[in-house]
Design a protein around this motif. Sequence first.
Motif, PDB file in Angstrom:
ATOM      1  N   GLY A   1     -44.363  21.814  31.571  1.00 15.55           N
ATOM      2  CA  GLY A   1     -43.674  21.342  30.374  1.00 15.55           C
ATOM      3  C   GLY A   1     -43.106  19.954  30.581  1.00 15.55           C
ATOM      4  O   GLY A   1     -43.075  19.433  31.694  1.00 15.55           O
ATOM      5  N   TRP A   2     -42.678  19.361  29.506  1.00 14.13           N
ATOM      6  CA  TRP A   2     -42.116  18.008  29.555  1.00 14.13           C
ATOM      7  C   TRP A   2     -40.689  18.045  30.073  1.00 14.13           C
ATOM      8  O   TRP A   2     -39.918  18.934  29.738  1.00 14.13           O
ATOM      9  N   HIS A   3     -40.326  17.052  30.903  1.00 14.17           N
ATOM     10  CA  HIS A   3     -38.981  16.923  31.463  1.00 14.17           C
ATOM     11  C   HIS A   3     -38.437  15.548  31.103  1.00 14.17           C
ATOM     12  O   HIS A   3     -39.072  14.528  31.397  1.00 14.17           O
ATOM     13  N   LYS A   4     -37.287  15.523  30.464  1.00 15.08           N
ATOM     14  CA  LYS A   4     -36.669  14.262  30.041  1.00 15.08           C
ATOM     15  C   LYS A   4     -35.891  13.641  31.195  1.00 15.08           C
ATOM     16  O   LYS A   4     -35.239  14.337  31.964  1.00 15.08           O
ATOM     17  N   SER A   5     -35.935  12.335  31.265  1.00 12.84           N
ATOM     18  CA  SER A   5     -35.178  11.607  32.272  1.00 12.84           C
ATOM     19  C   SER A   5     -33.689  11.890  32.128  1.00 12.84           C
ATOM     20  O   SER A   5     -33.170  12.002  31.023  1.00 12.84           O
ATOM     21  N   SER A   6     -33.001  11.988  33.249  1.00  9.13           N
ATOM     22  CA  SER A   6     -31.547  12.203  33.207  1.00  9.13           C
ATOM     23  C   SER A   6     -30.821  10.983  32.640  1.00  9.13           C
ATOM     24  O   SER A   6     -29.663  11.078  32.249  1.00  9.13           O
ATOM     25  N   TYR A   7     -31.502   9.840  32.579  1.00 13.11           N
ATOM     26  CA  TYR A   7     -30.912   8.632  32.006  1.00 13.11           C
ATOM     27  C   TYR A   7     -31.113   8.555  30.500  1.00 13.11           C
ATOM     28  O   TYR A   7     -30.591   7.660  29.849  1.00 13.11           O
ATOM     29  N   SER A   8     -31.881   9.467  29.919  1.00 12.42           N
ATOM     30  CA  SER A   8     -32.132   9.474  28.486  1.00 12.42           C
ATOM     31  C   SER A   8     -30.941  10.081  27.750  1.00 12.42           C
ATOM     32  O   SER A   8     -30.425  11.118  28.134  1.00 12.42           O
ATOM     33  N   ASN A   9     -30.518   9.399  26.704  1.00 14.15           N
ATOM     34  CA  ASN A   9     -29.452   9.926  25.845  1.00 14.15           C
ATOM     35  C   ASN A   9     -29.542   9.239  24.487  1.00 14.15           C
ATOM     36  O   ASN A   9     -30.401   8.403  24.258  1.00 14.15           O
ATOM     37  N   ASP A  10     -28.671   9.597  23.571  1.00 13.16           N
ATOM     38  CA  ASP A  10     -28.712   9.030  22.229  1.00 13.16           C
ATOM     39  C   ASP A  10     -28.323   7.556  22.189  1.00 13.16           C
ATOM     40  O   ASP A  10     -28.608   6.859  21.229  1.00 13.16           O
ATOM     41  N   LEU A  11     -27.664   7.067  23.210  1.00 12.02           N
ATOM     42  CA  LEU A  11     -27.225   5.676  23.235  1.00 12.02           C
ATOM     43  C   LEU A  11     -28.220   4.752  23.919  1.00 12.02           C
ATOM     44  O   LEU A  11     -28.116   3.540  23.814  1.00 12.02           O
ATOM     45  N   ASN A  12     -29.165   5.316  24.645  1.00 12.38           N
ATOM     46  CA  ASN A  12     -30.103   4.530  25.452  1.00 12.38           C
ATOM     47  C   ASN A  12     -31.472   4.533  24.782  1.00 12.38           C
ATOM     48  O   ASN A  12     -32.055   5.572  24.555  1.00 12.38           O
ATOM     49  N   ALA A  13     -32.000   3.362  24.483  1.00 15.78           N
ATOM     50  CA  ALA A  13     -33.303   3.261  23.818  1.00 15.78           C
ATOM     51  C   ALA A  13     -34.467   3.481  24.791  1.00 15.78           C
ATOM     52  O   ALA A  13     -35.589   3.691  24.370  1.00 15.78           O
ATOM     53  N   ALA A  14     -34.237   3.433  26.089  1.00 18.32           N
ATOM     54  CA  ALA A  14     -35.296   3.582  27.088  1.00 18.32           C
ATOM     55  C   ALA A  14     -35.348   5.023  27.572  1.00 18.32           C
ATOM     56  O   ALA A  14     -34.728   5.375  28.570  1.00 18.32           O
ATOM     57  N   CYS A  15     -36.031   5.865  26.823  1.00 21.81           N
ATOM     58  CA  CYS A  15     -36.082   7.294  27.145  1.00 21.81           C
ATOM     59  C   CYS A  15     -37.512   7.710  27.438  1.00 21.81           C
ATOM     60  O   CYS A  15     -38.413   7.437  26.645  1.00 21.81           O
ATOM     61  N   VAL A  16     -37.712   8.384  28.551  1.00 24.12           N
ATOM     62  CA  VAL A  16     -39.049   8.855  28.902  1.00 24.12           C
ATOM     63  C   VAL A  16     -39.013  10.325  29.278  1.00 24.12           C
ATOM     64  O   VAL A  16     -37.985  10.860  29.672  1.00 24.12           O
ATOM     65  N   GLU A  17     -40.182  10.958  29.140  1.00 23.09           N
ATOM     66  CA  GLU A  17     -40.390  12.321  29.597  1.00 23.09           C
ATOM     67  C   GLU A  17     -41.642  12.324  30.455  1.00 23.09           C
ATOM     68  O   GLU A  17     -42.545  11.518  30.247  1.00 23.09           O
TER      69      GLU A  17
END
Length: 62
Positions: free
Chosen positions: A7-23
């Motif tokens: 399954g997909w795992h989101k980066s721990s640095y991803s959040n609603d305030l950060n535009a740089a989000c990866v899985e």
Amino acid sequence: MALPSTGWHKSSYSNDLNAACVEVERAGDGVAVRDSKAIARDSFAVGPAPWRRFICGLASDC
């Protein structure tokens, strides 16, 4: 040998305030990467050796 998908795992640095989000997700012998804010868009695959080099480049103890 291909690894099973977990399954997909989101980066721990991803959040609603950060535009740089990866899985990431296991894909065959490598890893698939996608934008977590645009999951309908295509992902791309990275082979195991380049992925290890990328992760090692992020780690301070590698």
